[in-house]
Write a protein that holds these residues in place. Structure first.
Motif, PDB file in Angstrom:
ATOM      1  N   GLY A 190      44.343 -25.696  10.569  1.00  0.00           N
ATOM      2  CA  GLY A 190      43.275 -26.608  10.980  1.00  0.00           C
ATOM      3  C   GLY A 190      42.496 -25.991  12.124  1.00  0.00           C
ATOM      4  O   GLY A 190      42.961 -25.045  12.774  1.00  0.00           O
ATOM      5  N   ALA A 191      41.305 -26.512  12.372  1.00  0.00           N
ATOM      6  CA  ALA A 191      40.492 -25.966  13.454  1.00  0.00           C
ATOM      7  C   ALA A 191      39.917 -27.089  14.303  1.00  0.00           C
ATOM      8  O   ALA A 191      38.846 -26.982  14.875  1.00  0.00           O
ATOM      9  CB  ALA A 191      39.391 -25.085  12.888  1.00  0.00           C
ATOM     10  N   SER A 192      40.666 -28.207  14.353  1.00  0.00           N
ATOM     11  CA  SER A 192      40.303 -29.319  15.221  1.00  0.00           C
ATOM     12  C   SER A 192      40.652 -28.929  16.658  1.00  0.00           C
ATOM     13  O   SER A 192      41.312 -27.917  16.890  1.00  0.00           O
ATOM     14  CB  SER A 192      41.110 -30.546  14.831  1.00  0.00           C
ATOM     15  N   TYR A 193      40.232 -29.765  17.622  1.00  0.00           N
ATOM     16  CA  TYR A 193      40.582 -29.420  19.009  1.00  0.00           C
ATOM     17  C   TYR A 193      42.098 -29.420  19.193  1.00  0.00           C
ATOM     18  O   TYR A 193      42.639 -28.613  19.955  1.00  0.00           O
ATOM     19  CB  TYR A 193      39.863 -30.327  20.016  1.00  0.00           C
ATOM     20  N   MET A 204      42.051 -21.313   9.454  1.00  0.00           N
ATOM     21  CA  MET A 204      40.952 -22.273   9.357  1.00  0.00           C
ATOM     22  C   MET A 204      40.124 -22.051   8.106  1.00  0.00           C
ATOM     23  O   MET A 204      39.891 -20.938   7.695  1.00  0.00           O
ATOM     24  CB  MET A 204      40.114 -22.286  10.620  1.00  0.00           C
ATOM     25  N   ARG A 205      39.732 -23.155   7.494  1.00  0.00           N
ATOM     26  CA  ARG A 205      39.027 -23.024   6.208  1.00  0.00           C
ATOM     27  C   ARG A 205      37.525 -22.877   6.400  1.00  0.00           C
ATOM     28  O   ARG A 205      36.835 -22.368   5.530  1.00  0.00           O
ATOM     29  CB  ARG A 205      39.332 -24.220   5.321  1.00  0.00           C
ATOM     30  N   SER A 206      37.001 -23.354   7.553  1.00  0.00           N
ATOM     31  CA  SER A 206      35.551 -23.206   7.765  1.00  0.00           C
ATOM     32  C   SER A 206      35.269 -22.854   9.211  1.00  0.00           C
ATOM     33  O   SER A 206      35.618 -21.771   9.662  1.00  0.00           O
ATOM     34  CB  SER A 206      34.811 -24.465   7.322  1.00  0.00           C
ATOM     35  N   ILE A 207      34.665 -23.775   9.958  1.00  0.00           N
ATOM     36  CA  ILE A 207      34.247 -23.483  11.328  1.00  0.00           C
ATOM     37  C   ILE A 207      35.223 -24.112  12.326  1.00  0.00           C
ATOM     38  O   ILE A 207      35.892 -25.082  12.002  1.00  0.00           O
ATOM     39  CB  ILE A 207      32.829 -24.041  11.599  1.00  0.00           C
ATOM     40  N   LEU A 221      36.079 -26.438  15.551  1.00  0.00           N
ATOM     41  CA  LEU A 221      35.518 -27.558  16.322  1.00  0.00           C
ATOM     42  C   LEU A 221      34.241 -28.147  15.726  1.00  0.00           C
ATOM     43  O   LEU A 221      33.220 -28.238  16.410  1.00  0.00           O
ATOM     44  CB  LEU A 221      35.243 -27.117  17.768  1.00  0.00           C
ATOM     45  N   ARG A 222      34.331 -28.535  14.474  1.00  0.00           N
ATOM     46  CA  ARG A 222      33.188 -29.198  13.840  1.00  0.00           C
ATOM     47  C   ARG A 222      32.717 -30.358  14.725  1.00  0.00           C
ATOM     48  O   ARG A 222      33.538 -31.106  15.261  1.00  0.00           O
ATOM     49  CB  ARG A 222      33.604 -29.733  12.469  1.00  0.00           C
ATOM     50  N   GLY A 223      31.415 -30.464  14.883  1.00  0.00           N
ATOM     51  CA  GLY A 223      30.866 -31.564  15.681  1.00  0.00           C
ATOM     52  C   GLY A 223      30.569 -31.166  17.125  1.00  0.00           C
ATOM     53  O   GLY A 223      29.756 -31.779  17.790  1.00  0.00           O
TER      54      GLY A 223
END
Ligand code: FAD
Ligand code: NA7
Length: 523
Positions: free
Chosen positions: A227-230, A250-253, A255-257
């Motif tokens: 995951g790439a959440s905070y 991480m699958r994309s970017i 810290l989305r948002g």
């Protein structure tokens, strides 16, 4: 009502929001109960059953001692559970910040040598000592919350609440006993729990989440954070800092948002300081080998290639699900967002049922932060019982991501400002700077950066402020107050700095992105 067993207010969920709300309501002399119940995380047992038996039955007969039921359950079932106080106290902000601090101290020990301290070369770190210290502090907070509820005459019920109808709830105690309770008003403050991907075999069986890491008995060892959440970045950050071989998938970017330039710099710093990033990768399955290692299979989405590698610990941090599903909310008529299953509430925290309110993480479109939940709870009680009409302003709430290089932020990201006002109508001032404390130890840090996003016209109202560097939370808090007072670039740049600090660079920013000039602070 006349029914003496009826409460003025029942709060379901004794976390940040629920505790604040129940205590405030009790101040007005209301009859208040708060229900709090923690369902165990799905974590597999860390101890073989034989060990559990020994642990459970070994005390000598003459020793009078106390074992918390929750601890015994944890040992027997494996899943993590905890005491009163909700996510922040037990498995969120508090243990997270302490572990982050532990990691920062490791860095400081290296710096200390350069400042003359005779630090031995082979210093070592004990996970067990850290976890014990963190858990002791958490327990003291659990206790503190119980005492406060008692002092304020809020009835605490360690039970799981669900609705029977819109004025009645069922409370199920730990031993299975059920009682019904009635109230004029309800507040739902049940928060959320980490998500596990159902489509990944082995995830729920073998992986852990942030609900488990802070009380993990055994050192995590080589860890994969997915995951790439905070939450993902923070956990991977402190694990790396504590010396564990840590990878992030991480699958994309990241810290989305959040402002993406800042997110990129924060992760660049991590990458430069030992965290491995598996980018554009998706987990496929987790298998437990005979040697106890978790063999993770994943797919690289660009090349389509399948890879496999063993880890000692796999931690999912892929977002959180609201705890709304087992509450029979349909019986009360409370509407959920169809997609997120979060509760829909208006600006006054009122749900689709007039006397049922919802606050904190369980509500759709709210910043998932402790101070936000606390304020929502307190102001709601003041409106319900104190004649107030003040509601929470959810705009310009500051926050900090405690990555190894901390990221403090308030207001709009640059992307958001462009979207709202157009690129031609905003001005971005920015600076790369070097904290003085990093010079002597010769720390190579290219990512200490900040920017202020402003309107371009007039005195240039500040829309967003973003800061990467030491003590980012301490730096950004005061500026967020200034922003609520309508901070403009003019007043920001006419402020005299405090020397020598990192925060002074905020008031000294003068290079615009538009100019293309080098934003590196010199001298
Ligand atoms: P919670 O605090 O989650 O409380 C809900 C309570 O209700 C829980 O005790 C739950 O067990 C209980 N419950 C659930 N269902 C029922 C039921 N049916 N009956 C009875 N009880 C029930 N925020 C920050 O501001 N700063 C940070 O640094 C920060 N770090 C974080 C780090 C991590 C790893 C995580 C996961 C979160 C972090 N947060 C942080 C977010 C913060 O913890 C939450 O925003 C906050 O706790 C939300 O409060 P709440 O009252 O909505 O819910
Ligand atoms: P978020 O912000 O929902 O983040 C979830 C992260 O996990 C994000 O990086 C996702 O990548 C990633 N993700 C989600 N599902 C998967 C699966 N199945 N596999 C791999 N990776 C996945 O959750 P948080 O709890 O951190 O944030 C909550 C609040 O914090 C939010 O309200 C904001 O205010 C800040 P994606 O970007 O979707 O590709």
């Amino acid at each position: 009502g006349t029914d003496s067993s009826k409460y003025d207010l029942i709060v379901i969920g004794g976390g940040s929001g629920g505790l604040a709300c129940s205590k405030e309501a009790a101040k007005y002399g209301k009859k208040v109960a708060v229900l709090d119940f923690v369902s165990p995380s799905p974590q597999a047992p860390t101890l073989p059953v034989a060990d559990v038996r020994v642990k459970k039955w070994s005390p000598p007969d003459n020793l009078v001692y106390y074992v918390d039921r929750r601890v015994v359950d944890h040992l027997l079932r494996g899943g993590s559970v905890w005491g009163l106080g909700g996510t922040c106290v037990n498995v969120g902000c508090i243990p997270k910040k302490l572990m982050h601090q532990a990691a920062l101290l490791g860095e400081s020990l290296k710096d200390a040598k350069h400042f003359g301290w005779n630090v031995p070369d082979n210093i070592n770190f004990s996970w067990e000592v850290l976890v014990t210290a963190v858990q002791n502090h958490v327990r003291s907070l659990n206790w503190g919350h119980r005492v406060q509820l008692h002092d304020k005459k809020v009835e605490y019920v360690n039970a799981k609440g669900s609705f029977l109808d819109s004025h009645t709830i069922k409370a199920v105690l730990k031993n299975g006993t059920e009682t019904t309770m009635k109230a004029d008003h309800f507040v739902i403050a049940v928060g959320g729990r980490p998500k596990f991907p159902k489509e990944v075999p082995g995830a729920i069986e073998y992986a852990i989440s942030s609900d488990d890491i802070f009380s993990l008995k055994k050192s995590p060892g080589k860890t994969l954070v997915i995951g790439a959440s905070y939450v993902a970045l923070e956990c991977a950050g402190f694990l790396t800092g504590l010396g564990y071989d840590t990878s992030i998938m991480m699958r994309s970017i990241p810290l989305r948002g959040f402002d993406q330039q800042m997110a990129q710099l924060a992760t660049d710093y991590m990458e430069g300081h030992g965290t491995r990033f598996l980018k554009q990768c998706i987990p496929v399955r987790i298998d437990k080998a005979d040697d106890g290692l978790l063999h993770v299979t994943w797919k690289e989405s660009v090349t389509g290639e399948t890879c496999q590698e063993p880890f000692e610990t796999v931690l999912f941090a892929i977002g959180r699900d609201p705890e709304t599903l087992q509450m029979n909310l349909e019986k009360a008529g409370v509407e959920l967002d169809q997609q997120t299953r979060k509760i829909k509430a208006n600006d006054e925290e009122q749900t689709s049922v007039a006397h049922i309110f919802a606050i904190g993480d369980v509500v759709q479109d709210r910043p998932e932060l402790t101070p936000v939940a606390i304020r929502a709870g307190k102001l709601l009680a003041d409106r319900l019982f104190g004649g107030s009409d003040v509601a929470v302003d959810y705009d310009k709430v500051a926050t900090t991501v405690f990555t190894p290089l901390e990221f403090g932020t308030v207001g709009m990201s640059e992307e958001k400002a462009i979207e709202c006002h157009g690129e031609d109508n905003i001005e971005v001032y920015h600076a790369f700077y070097k904290p003085l404390e990093f010079t002597v130890p010769e720390r190579k840090v290219e990512q200490c950066y900040m920017k202020v996003v402003c309107l371009r016209e007039g005195d240039q109202q500040v829309l967003g402020l973003h800061f990467l560097g030491p003590s980012a939370g301490e730096v950004i808090q005061g500026f967020s107050a200034a922003m609520r007072c309508g901070l403009s670039y003019q007043s920001l740049s006419s402020t005299v700095g405090i020397h020598p600090t990192c925060a002074e660079e905020v008031v000294k920013m003068h290079i615009t992105k538009r100019s293309g000039d080098d934003p590196t602070v010199t001298g």
